[in-house]
Design a protein around this motif. Sequence first.
Motif, short mmCIF file in Angstrom:
data_model
loop_
_atom_site.label_atom_id
_atom_site.label_comp_id
_atom_site.label_asym_id
_atom_site.label_seq_id
_atom_site.Cartn_x
_atom_site.Cartn_y
_atom_site.Cartn_z
N ALA A 20 0.85 -1.30 0.01
CA ALA A 20 -0.08 0.05 0.00
C ALA A 20 0.87 1.36 -0.01
O ALA A 20 0.36 2.33 -0.53
CB ALA A 20 -1.03 -0.01 1.23
N THR A 21 1.93 1.06 0.61
CA THR A 21 2.90 2.42 0.63
C THR A 21 4.34 1.86 0.70
O THR A 21 4.81 0.63 0.69
CB THR A 21 2.79 2.93 2.12
N LEU B 278 10.72 9.52 -0.46
CA LEU B 278 11.51 8.59 0.28
C LEU B 278 11.91 9.25 1.34
O LEU B 278 12.30 8.67 2.58
CB LEU B 278 12.80 8.44 -0.80
N ALA B 279 11.95 10.65 1.67
CA ALA B 279 12.57 11.28 2.67
C ALA B 279 11.99 11.09 4.17
O ALA B 279 12.66 10.83 5.08
CB ALA B 279 12.52 12.88 2.55
N PRO B 280 10.67 10.79 4.21
CA PRO B 280 10.15 10.41 5.78
C PRO B 280 10.76 9.10 5.98
O PRO B 280 10.97 8.73 7.30
CB PRO B 280 8.71 10.42 5.55
N LEU B 281 10.95 8.16 5.16
CA LEU B 281 11.37 6.80 5.18
C LEU B 281 12.82 6.65 5.90
O LEU B 281 13.22 6.08 6.64
CB LEU B 281 11.34 5.88 3.96
N LEU B 282 13.71 7.54 4.97
CA LEU B 282 14.93 7.71 5.42
C LEU B 282 15.06 8.26 6.62
O LEU B 282 15.96 7.87 7.55
CB LEU B 282 15.64 8.55 4.42
N ARG C 292 19.91 13.11 11.05
CA ARG C 292 20.90 13.16 10.19
C ARG C 292 22.29 13.11 10.70
O ARG C 292 23.21 12.66 9.74
CB ARG C 292 20.78 14.29 9.10
N VAL C 293 22.57 13.21 11.96
CA VAL C 293 23.85 12.82 12.53
C VAL C 293 24.34 11.45 11.72
O VAL C 293 25.35 11.11 11.71
CB VAL C 293 23.88 12.83 14.11
#
Length: 237
Positions: free
Chosen positions: A97-98, A123-127, A180-181
Amino acid sequence: MPLLQYGRTTIEWRFQPDATLKRHYVTVERGQAVLLRGPLVNEIEQEALVRQRARWIREKLSQVNQPQAVEPIVTGSRLRYCGRSYFTEVRHAPNLATPQLRFTASRFIVENPTGLSIEPDILAPLLDGFYRERAHEKLLTRVRHWERQTGMQTHGTRIRHFQSRWASCNSQNVLEFDPRVMELPASVQDYVIVHELCHTVEKSHTKAFWALVAKHMPGWQRQHALLDIAKQAPLDI
């Protein structure tokens, strides 16, 4: 750099004294702390000036930090983790679904229900979730390690987003790290931790502060230089 919380927006600013100016000016740029310029004032007065302009600053930050156009992520794209750039494989998974993201020992795998490419903003929220998970697993453990090594103590640790920095030590000595560290090499992550731990003793970047950093991490300049290179992000401490 000091912080001001305005609603859900965290405003970070830096002050640049300029005796040639008769009033104070605010500059907002993409990925940078807000710049306040003008006659010399103390930090309390600076905060008042930023607060007066906070609504305008929030609107400008929203505008300048809009995502820039970038290429879709496809098989062969690279994603960063712990100082390395990893091969990314995008698989078509119409039964999902996602989209989903997972990491093996050697690559990122994206399973995408809509095809063999995925837009960076999707992709950003998954990463981000991946970085957060790894930060809770690994980074906070390193904080405990460096507390034992240095004898300096925090009043807690958190993972949170920053506008333009890697980490922060607040007035209650709670250390906060941007997810992001986890993009950084392990040795640079350790430097960020030690840097913030030293702020539990010395709040400003004084000579005493840098002497404390050098005491617990000789040769810190190399890691600091690597951090400067990573400002492509761009974030700061």
